[in-house]
Scaffold this motif. Sequence first.
Motif, PDB file in Angstrom:
ATOM      1  N   LYS A   1       3.132  81.383   0.425  1.00  0.00           N
ATOM      2  CA  LYS A   1       1.723  81.525   0.042  1.00  0.00           C
ATOM      3  C   LYS A   1       0.906  80.226   0.143  1.00  0.00           C
ATOM      4  O   LYS A   1      -0.122  80.079  -0.513  1.00  0.00           O
ATOM      5  CB  LYS A   1       1.601  82.085  -1.390  1.00  0.00           C
ATOM      6  N   LYS A   2       1.334  79.295   0.984  1.00  0.00           N
ATOM      7  CA  LYS A   2       0.544  78.088   1.221  1.00  0.00           C
ATOM      8  C   LYS A   2      -0.419  78.326   2.379  1.00  0.00           C
ATOM      9  O   LYS A   2      -0.069  78.979   3.351  1.00  0.00           O
ATOM     10  CB  LYS A   2       1.468  76.899   1.539  1.00  0.00           C
ATOM     11  N   ARG A   3      -1.624  77.776   2.258  1.00  0.00           N
ATOM     12  CA  ARG A   3      -2.625  77.974   3.302  1.00  0.00           C
ATOM     13  C   ARG A   3      -2.262  77.211   4.573  1.00  0.00           C
ATOM     14  O   ARG A   3      -1.685  76.120   4.517  1.00  0.00           O
ATOM     15  CB  ARG A   3      -3.999  77.508   2.809  1.00  0.00           C
ATOM     16  N   LEU A   4      -2.664  77.808   5.699  1.00  0.00           N
ATOM     17  CA  LEU A   4      -2.432  77.172   7.000  1.00  0.00           C
ATOM     18  C   LEU A   4      -3.771  76.735   7.593  1.00  0.00           C
ATOM     19  O   LEU A   4      -4.782  77.408   7.431  1.00  0.00           O
ATOM     20  CB  LEU A   4      -1.734  78.138   7.953  1.00  0.00           C
ATOM     21  N   TYR A   5      -3.741  75.592   8.287  1.00  0.00           N
ATOM     22  CA  TYR A   5      -4.962  74.999   8.830  1.00  0.00           C
ATOM     23  C   TYR A   5      -4.788  74.643  10.306  1.00  0.00           C
ATOM     24  O   TYR A   5      -3.670  74.474  10.791  1.00  0.00           O
ATOM     25  CB  TYR A   5      -5.315  73.712   8.073  1.00  0.00           C
ATOM     26  N   HIS A   6      -5.934  74.527  11.002  1.00  0.00           N
ATOM     27  CA  HIS A   6      -5.963  73.850  12.305  1.00  0.00           C
ATOM     28  C   HIS A   6      -6.413  72.419  12.028  1.00  0.00           C
ATOM     29  O   HIS A   6      -7.482  72.202  11.436  1.00  0.00           O
ATOM     30  CB  HIS A   6      -6.971  74.497  13.257  1.00  0.00           C
ATOM     31  N   LYS A   7      -5.604  71.448  12.443  1.00  0.00           N
ATOM     32  CA  LYS A   7      -5.933  70.040  12.225  1.00  0.00           C
ATOM     33  C   LYS A   7      -6.296  69.397  13.566  1.00  0.00           C
ATOM     34  O   LYS A   7      -5.501  69.444  14.522  1.00  0.00           O
ATOM     35  CB  LYS A   7      -4.746  69.308  11.603  1.00  0.00           C
ATOM     36  N   TRP A   8      -7.473  68.785  13.633  1.00  0.00           N
ATOM     37  CA  TRP A   8      -8.017  68.249  14.869  1.00  0.00           C
ATOM     38  C   TRP A   8      -8.255  66.743  14.793  1.00  0.00           C
ATOM     39  O   TRP A   8      -8.532  66.202  13.731  1.00  0.00           O
ATOM     40  CB  TRP A   8      -9.385  68.854  15.167  1.00  0.00           C
TER      41      TRP A   8
END
Length: 584
Positions: free
Chosen positions: A530-537
Motif C-alpha cells: 500500500k505504498k504510493r508509486l511515483y514517476h521520478k524525473w
Amino acid sequence: MKLRKRMIWISILITSALFLLLVRLAEIQLFFTESFSKWNVNLIQESVKQRTEEVQISDGRGAFLDRNGKPLTISQKPAIVLFPFLKKQPWPIKDAADILNMSEMEINHKLERAKKPIILTKNEKGSISNMMLEKINKLKYPGIYGVYIEKTKKSRLASHTIGMTNQDPQLLRNKYPHKKELSISTKIGTFGLERTFDEFLLPEQDTKLLYHVDGLGNPLFGMDVKYTADANPFYPLQIKTTLNKEMQKSLEQILDDHHLKKGGAVLLDIEKSSVLGIASKPNLNMASQKTRQNYMLTPMYPGSVFKTVIATAAIETGLDHPSKTFNCNLNLYGKPGEDKGKLNLEEGFAQSCNYTFTSLAHQLMKKDDSIIEDTSRKLGLTEQVGWEGSLFHQDDFKQLYHEGTGAIWGDEHDKKVKKAIAQTAIGQKNVKLTPLEIANMMATIARGGEKKQVKVADQIEYKNGTLMASFKDQDLSGDTIDRYTAQRLQKLLRKVVTSRKGTGRRFRDLPFDVSGKSGTAETGKLTKDKKRLYHKWFAGYFPADKPKYALVVVDMDTPEGKAATNAIFYDIVKIVYKIEKNKT
C-alpha cells in the motif's frame, strides 16, 4: 437393387474425390507452381530448397549504422565452413587441422556427426582469425571455406527504437503486393525503425554457399559448392542513424547498473536536434508483447517538470517580477502543508514550490483560459516531435514508430475548476507528456527558443557508402518562445542546480555545468504493501553556458525515496564528458 444403388453412389463419390485430387495436383504441378495459395508460394523454389544444403552468409537485408558509420544491428565474424561430404573422400585434413589449431580427430568427429554444414567460429584456443581464413582459402579444396558470416544481433543497442524483424507473411503481402519475388519466409520489420524504413531494407538477394544433395545427403552434381551473392554495389541499403554507439552503449549500461526496472533515458544533440542515445526499460523480450513499449515515446505524468510551462507563461505575461513572492508554507490548494517560507518565482522554481505555480496558474487562467496549452504548444509539448516529411513517394513519412503525443486538459470543464487547475499546474490531473517531448523542450530553451523536429536517422546510404537520401533539419510548426523568455528560463533552470536548496543541487560537482528541472508525479498506483508509486524525473541540458546535450531520465512506478533518477542522470553526464574528452 439397394446394393447396386449403393455401389453406384460409392463409385460416384470415389470418382469425384479422384477428380478433385487430380485438379488439386494440376494446380500444384502445372498451373500455380510459382504462386500457390494466398501466400503466393513459389513451389519450384521451395522444392529446390528441400534438395539443397546451404550456409547463409548474409540475409541481404539492409542494416543500421551509428552516426560514425559503426554497425548497430549486424556483426561480421570470421568462420570456417565444412560441408558433410568431406567425410566421404580424401581431403587435406592435416593441413586444415594445422591452420585451425585443432586435431584431425576432433575435425573428423565433428564431420561424422554432421548432417548439415558445420560452421566453426571458435577453436580450443579462441576465435577463428582472419589469417586462418586466408590460409584455408589458399587450400582451394571444395567443401572447406573461410568466410565472414554476417549475423543479426539478437541483443542490439537501442532495441526499442531500432526495433526488430520477424516472419509475418500476412503483413508482407499486404504491404508489398507487387513484390512477388519475396519469399513468405522473408523477414519484415514489425516495429521501430525496422518497420518505418522497411521498404528500404528489404533484401534484393541473400548471400550463401550451397550444394544440392540426393536422398542420402550425397552431393548431387559432384563436390561443387556454389557461392550466390548479389554483385550490385548499391544494395542492400544502409540507414545511418544519429545514435552515437559509444554513448548508447554507456547509457544502457548505466540503466542496468542502477537496476532501473521501468522508464529510461533520452540524450539529444542540441545543435543538430538529433538523438544520441535512447533506452527504454524493461528490456525488450520478443516473446512478450508488453516489453515492446518504448516509454521514451509514451505520454506519462511529468510532475513538476511541467512547472517550466507555467514559468514560461508567467514570464511572457509579466508575472515574473523578482519582488513578487509566494507563501510556500501552503500546499498546492493554498492550505498549510509546506515549510519553505516566502519565495519569489526564481526561488520557488529552484525549490519546486507547488503553491508558487498553482497561484500563477490561477492568475494566468483568469487572463486567458487557453494560455497553458498555448504555451505548451510553443515549447513543442502537444505534438509529435519526431522527424516527419516527404521521402520519395511517401508524403507523410515518420521516422519514429508509434510516437505518442502530449496532452494537457482532459475536459474543457476542468479549466473552471480550481483544484483541476492546481493539479494541472504541477503536471498532474490529465497532463501527460513523452520524455522525448520534454527533452526537446529543454533543447528548445537551450537553443534560445528555436523549436525543431528531432531526428533519429540522418540519411539513407547505398551499400558503397554514397548518399541516397538525407533528412534535413526541420522546424516544428507553430509559434515558439522568444529569445528573452528563453534566457529567463535558462536562468531559472540553472538556479535549480546552483541554489543551496535547489532540487538539482546534487549535480553541482559534475564536470559539466548542468541546468534542469526535477519532477515527481503521483501515478495513482500502490505497491503490494500500500505504498504510493511515483514517476521520478530529471530533465535538463549541459554545459549550461554553451549547451550541447539535452538529457531526460525517468524512473517510473517507483516508491518514494527509492528512485534512481538523479544517480542515473549524474552518471550519464559524467560518461558523456569522458567520451567527449577522449575524442580530443
